[in-house]
Design a protein around this motif. Sequence first.
Motif, PDB file in Angstrom:
ATOM      1  N   ILE A 166       0.855  -1.182   0.000  1.00 21.03           N
ATOM      2  CA  ILE A 166       0.000   0.000   0.000  1.00 21.03           C
ATOM      3  C   ILE A 166       0.892   1.234   0.000  1.00 21.03           C
ATOM      4  CG2 ILE A 166      -1.784   1.305   1.206  1.00 21.03           C
ATOM      5  CD1 ILE A 166      -2.715  -1.283   2.501  1.00 21.03           C
ATOM      6  N   TYR A 167       0.651   2.109  -0.964  1.00 24.26           N
ATOM      7  CA  TYR A 167       1.381   3.376  -1.060  1.00 24.26           C
ATOM      8  C   TYR A 167       0.411   4.532  -0.837  1.00 24.26           C
ATOM      9  CZ  TYR A 167       4.806   0.586  -3.771  1.00 24.26           C
ATOM     10  OH  TYR A 167       5.697  -0.353  -4.211  1.00 24.26           O
ATOM     11  N   LEU A 168       0.918   5.619  -0.250  1.00 24.78           N
ATOM     12  CA  LEU A 168       0.206   6.881  -0.196  1.00 24.78           C
ATOM     13  C   LEU A 168       1.039   7.940  -0.899  1.00 24.78           C
ATOM     14  CD1 LEU A 168      -1.068   6.921   3.525  1.00 24.78           C
ATOM     15  CD2 LEU A 168      -2.401   6.381   1.475  1.00 24.78           C
ATOM     16  N   SER A 169       0.368   8.958  -1.422  1.00 22.00           N
ATOM     17  CA  SER A 169       1.097  10.022  -2.116  1.00 22.00           C
ATOM     18  C   SER A 169       0.323  11.321  -2.060  1.00 22.00           C
ATOM     19  CB  SER A 169       1.335   9.634  -3.578  1.00 22.00           C
ATOM     20  OG  SER A 169       2.033  10.659  -4.272  1.00 22.00           O
ATOM     21  N   ILE A 177       3.690  10.916 -11.717  1.00 19.56           N
ATOM     22  CA  ILE A 177       4.345   9.724 -11.169  1.00 19.56           C
ATOM     23  C   ILE A 177       4.102   8.576 -12.148  1.00 19.56           C
ATOM     24  CG2 ILE A 177       4.188   7.932  -9.371  1.00 19.56           C
ATOM     25  CD1 ILE A 177       3.623  10.111  -7.350  1.00 19.56           C
ATOM     26  N   VAL A 178       5.118   7.758 -12.381  1.00 16.95           N
ATOM     27  CA  VAL A 178       4.955   6.545 -13.175  1.00 16.95           C
ATOM     28  C   VAL A 178       5.198   5.350 -12.256  1.00 16.95           C
ATOM     29  CG1 VAL A 178       5.788   5.179 -15.119  1.00 16.95           C
ATOM     30  CG2 VAL A 178       5.643   7.683 -15.323  1.00 16.95           C
ATOM     31  N   PHE A 179       4.210   4.460 -12.178  1.00 13.75           N
ATOM     32  CA  PHE A 179       4.321   3.259 -11.351  1.00 13.75           C
ATOM     33  C   PHE A 179       4.473   2.045 -12.248  1.00 13.75           C
ATOM     34  CE2 PHE A 179       2.322  -0.408  -9.211  1.00 13.75           C
ATOM     35  CZ  PHE A 179       3.183  -0.505  -8.128  1.00 13.75           C
ATOM     36  N   ILE A 192      -8.208  10.169  -2.596  1.00 12.31           N
ATOM     37  CA  ILE A 192      -8.717  10.740  -1.343  1.00 12.31           C
ATOM     38  C   ILE A 192      -9.161  12.184  -1.544  1.00 12.31           C
ATOM     39  CG2 ILE A 192      -8.095  11.301   1.045  1.00 12.31           C
ATOM     40  CD1 ILE A 192      -6.034   8.921   0.805  1.00 12.31           C
ATOM     41  N   GLU A 193      -8.315  12.984  -2.191  1.00 10.38           N
ATOM     42  CA  GLU A 193      -8.622  14.381  -2.486  1.00 10.38           C
ATOM     43  C   GLU A 193      -7.997  14.746  -3.824  1.00 10.38           C
ATOM     44  OE1 GLU A 193     -10.430  16.363  -0.591  1.00 10.38           O
ATOM     45  OE2 GLU A 193     -10.521  15.247   1.290  1.00 10.38           O
ATOM     46  N   GLY A 194      -8.628  15.681  -4.561  1.00  2.00           N
ATOM     47  CA  GLY A 194      -8.005  16.227  -5.761  1.00  2.00           C
ATOM     48  C   GLY A 194      -8.591  15.695  -7.055  1.00  2.00           C
ATOM     49  N   GLU A 195      -7.729  15.663  -8.095  1.00  2.00           N
ATOM     50  CA  GLU A 195      -8.132  15.181  -9.416  1.00  2.00           C
ATOM     51  C   GLU A 195      -6.904  14.600 -10.118  1.00  2.00           C
ATOM     52  OE1 GLU A 195      -9.583  17.127 -13.629  1.00  2.00           O
ATOM     53  OE2 GLU A 195     -10.559  17.854 -11.789  1.00  2.00           O
ATOM     54  N   LEU A 196      -7.022  13.364 -10.583  1.00  2.00           N
ATOM     55  CA  LEU A 196      -5.923  12.663 -11.240  1.00  2.00           C
ATOM     56  C   LEU A 196      -6.311  12.248 -12.651  1.00  2.00           C
ATOM     57  CD1 LEU A 196      -4.739  10.178  -8.427  1.00  2.00           C
ATOM     58  CD2 LEU A 196      -3.693  12.377  -9.030  1.00  2.00           C
ATOM     59  N   VAL A 197      -5.288  12.099 -13.496  1.00  2.00           N
ATOM     60  CA  VAL A 197      -5.473  11.527 -14.823  1.00  2.00           C
ATOM     61  C   VAL A 197      -4.573  10.299 -14.931  1.00  2.00           C
ATOM     62  CG1 VAL A 197      -5.359  11.899 -17.305  1.00  2.00           C
ATOM     63  CG2 VAL A 197      -5.913  13.812 -15.794  1.00  2.00           C
ATOM     64  N   GLN A 217       2.544  -0.751 -16.392  1.00  2.00           N
ATOM     65  CA  GLN A 217       3.027   0.619 -16.212  1.00  2.00           C
ATOM     66  C   GLN A 217       1.840   1.569 -16.179  1.00  2.00           C
ATOM     67  OE1 GLN A 217       5.153   3.348 -19.230  1.00  2.00           O
ATOM     68  NE2 GLN A 217       6.841   2.568 -17.970  1.00  2.00           N
ATOM     69  N   LEU A 218       1.782   2.386 -15.146  1.00  2.00           N
ATOM     70  CA  LEU A 218       0.681   3.335 -14.975  1.00  2.00           C
ATOM     71  C   LEU A 218       1.253   4.727 -14.765  1.00  2.00           C
ATOM     72  CD1 LEU A 218      -2.429   3.742 -14.549  1.00  2.00           C
ATOM     73  CD2 LEU A 218      -1.958   3.522 -12.093  1.00  2.00           C
ATOM     74  N   LYS A 219       0.831   5.667 -15.620  1.00  2.00           N
ATOM     75  CA  LYS A 219       1.234   7.070 -15.479  1.00  2.00           C
ATOM     76  C   LYS A 219       0.120   7.827 -14.781  1.00  2.00           C
ATOM     77  CE  LYS A 219       1.699   9.871 -19.145  1.00  2.00           C
ATOM     78  NZ  LYS A 219       1.117  11.231 -18.891  1.00  2.00           N
TER      79      LYS A 219
END
Length: 234
Positions: A166-169, A177-179, A192-197, A217-219
């Motif tokens: 489990i990661y938090l960011s 970030i690229v995972f 949790i909060e905000g807006e991601l693409v 791979q996830l950007k």
Amino acid sequence: MIRVYPANERYHANHGWLDTYFSFSFAEYFDPNNMNFGPLRVLNDDVIQPLRGFGAHPHQEMEIVSIVLRGQLKHEDSLGNEAITTFGGIQRMSAGTGIVHSEVNPSATEEVNFLQLWFLPERRGLSPSYERTDFDISQLKNQLLPVVAKNPSSPHVAHIHQDLTIYLSDLEEGKEIVFEQEEGRRIFVFLIEGELVLNDTTILYKRDSARITEMPQLKIDANANSRFMLIDLP
């Protein structure tokens, strides 16, 4: 494949003392098509009123992680453990062959909001155990910080009996970030909060989640300052 589960499509129940949203089948909510994602069995987004909570109750054969987002959460169990957790702390309980515990809000004035996650263990019959760890909140900035893992890299990472991390960011607006993970594994993202693409195509808003398969791979880009959880799952 990325499958988005919008926040407003989660099951919702308000019991007065408890206001909760379920991401998977749980308690009175049953959907045979939404039982789990790999070993992730439960994700409840709970808000508990002051001086209320879950009284003593038993668990077996489950790895249970609590992540406090705001407020305080007090834990007591039949092994004699007692702790209060706030944001920056993680509690992990291995129910194993059987444990009784309670989780209550010890504040007389402030709500507590926490994520309750249940995972199927890698094997049955484990000895019950409890652990509370702390992470450095400043280390969340623009990176994935591991807070729970099968093989912890430091005493600030809680140990779990399952092949997951489990990661938090906290990702600032305009940052990326690229995972990467091994082929054949799963990724679960909870905003949790905000807006991601995700991968330039999929937008997540506050409390949306995504279940991702066949995508090693996830950007992740932030359209706004965002706090999120990412789980690397088998």
